[in-house]
Design an enzyme around this catalytic site. Structure first.
Site, mmCIF file in Angstrom:
data_model
loop_
_atom_site.group_PDB
_atom_site.id
_atom_site.type_symbol
_atom_site.label_atom_id
_atom_site.label_comp_id
_atom_site.label_asym_id
_atom_site.label_seq_id
_atom_site.Cartn_x
_atom_site.Cartn_y
_atom_site.Cartn_z
ATOM 1 C CG ASP A 162 -2.021 1.016 1.111
ATOM 2 O OD1 ASP A 162 -3.048 0.675 0.503
ATOM 3 O OD2 ASP A 162 -1.860 2.142 1.622
ATOM 4 C CB ILE A 163 1.031 4.239 -2.203
ATOM 5 C CG1 ILE A 163 1.346 3.368 -3.423
ATOM 6 C CG2 ILE A 163 1.860 5.530 -2.249
ATOM 7 C CD1 ILE A 163 1.025 4.029 -4.753
ATOM 8 C CG ASN A 170 -4.695 10.925 -5.997
ATOM 9 O OD1 ASN A 170 -3.982 10.999 -6.992
ATOM 10 N ND2 ASN A 170 -5.294 9.810 -5.634
ATOM 11 C CG HIS A 175 -7.455 12.233 -8.970
ATOM 12 N ND1 HIS A 175 -7.500 11.134 -8.138
ATOM 13 C CD2 HIS A 175 -8.253 13.172 -8.387
ATOM 14 C CE1 HIS A 175 -8.297 11.378 -7.118
ATOM 15 N NE2 HIS A 175 -8.766 12.611 -7.238
ATOM 16 C CG ASP A 179 -4.216 8.218 -12.706
ATOM 17 O OD1 ASP A 179 -4.554 7.713 -11.614
ATOM 18 O OD2 ASP A 179 -5.027 8.640 -13.554
ATOM 19 C CD GLU A 205 -4.559 4.123 -1.607
ATOM 20 O OE1 GLU A 205 -4.811 4.542 -0.477
ATOM 21 O OE2 GLU A 205 -5.371 4.189 -2.563
#
Length: 300
Positions: A162-163, A170, A175, A179, A205
């Protein structure tokens, strides 16, 4: 049967008639399929088995014997085939028992389905991929768990990635930049996996890895390498008439060993628990199920 020989001669699909794999008739399409000049060369062979991969021989013999004994056509079978000139292709084979001058013989029709199979594989692969990152998606991860039916030779592990603070990226940069971070991270994860391992984007994420390792220590060392690779990643974003951005991020990882024939739900719950603990202990670290109580990687 001989009355139809003229029709078979001009039939576009390869066709061969044989008794115990000794050729009795072949059209020119079958000769071309086999990498030979004409049907006469096929008839000079002692056995047509030499035209197919040796690994296919036992199954071909079984199909032949069953068809001759029962008189029923065989079910179509798709095989890998390489002709005598070394050209690889994929072929679908169908066999029918016929009367050849008073003897039971096998009439084998061949359809070259290379393009069709490649199209089907491409479409199936596209359905299993995440649109943004091109990693495998959640559905394919479920399928891998559901279709496991062999005893693994090594230990298999499920790692959840997980980030850290991705929402902040974001909200701060937008966004499209988020991305771009996801794509760059996906590239690192894909390069990190070995040929017999898989990387997935589960959504947002969150990513996952199915990995093989000899033991948990080796797993932890590898995941530490992944964590450090992401920590040093700088995602650069250029804007017209503006200073370029340099964005970095970190990841938290939770991992657990997957037991034989275990379902995704139970394995993912353990991995998610480790991931939660990694987040609780400051993020940017690896926590595995076996050592989640007292051993985590250092927070950089």
């Amino acid at each position: 049967m001989p009355d139809f020989k003229d029709i078979l001669d001009i039939h576009p699909n390869p066709c061969v008639i044989h008794i115990d794999f000794v050729p009795k008739y072949a059209n020119n399409a079958f000769a071309k399929f086999s990498g030979m000049s004409n049907a006469e060369e096929v008839l000079n062979l002692e056995t047509i088995k030499v035209l197919f991969e040796e690994s296919h021989w036992p199954e071909a013999l079984r199909r032949y014997q069953h068809a001759i004994e029962t008189g029923t056509p065989t079910t179509p079978q798709v095989i890998n085939h390489t002709d005598l000139k070394g050209n690889p292709m994929i072929a679908e084979i169908t066999d029918t028992v016929i009367d050849w001058f008073g003897q039971k013989a096998m009439c084998t029709f061949v359809s070259v389905v290379t393009d069709q199979v490649f199209r089907e594989r491409t479409l199936r692969d596209m359905a299993n991929r995440d649109d943004l990152t091109n990693l495998y998606n959640r559905r394919y991860l479920f399928d891998l768990f559901n279709n496991r039916n062999t005893t693994p030779q090594r230990h298999q592990y499920l790692a959840m990635v997980d980030i850290d603070h991705f929402k902040r990226i974001n909200d701060t940069f937008g966004h499209p930049v988020g991305d771009l971070v996801l794509k760059q991270l996906a590239r690192i994860i894909e390069e990190f996996t070995r040929p017999d391992e898989c990387a997935f984007r589960l959504g947002g994420e969150e990513f996952a890895l199915l990995m093989w390792e000899d033991n948990e220590n080796e797993l932890t060392l590898r995941l530490e390498e992944l964590r450090q690779s992401v920590e040093t990643l700088m995602v650069r974003v250029s804007y017209p008439n503006r200073q370029p951005l340099a964005i970095n991020c970190t990841i938290s990882i939770g991992a657990t060993e997957v037991s034989q024939l275990e379902g995704f739900l139970s394995a993912s719950l353990r991995a998610d628990k480790c991931l939660y603990q990694a987040k609780e202990r400051g993020r940017n670290r690896v926590v595995t199920h076996e050592n989640h109580d007292d051993n985590t990687s250092p927070n950089s």
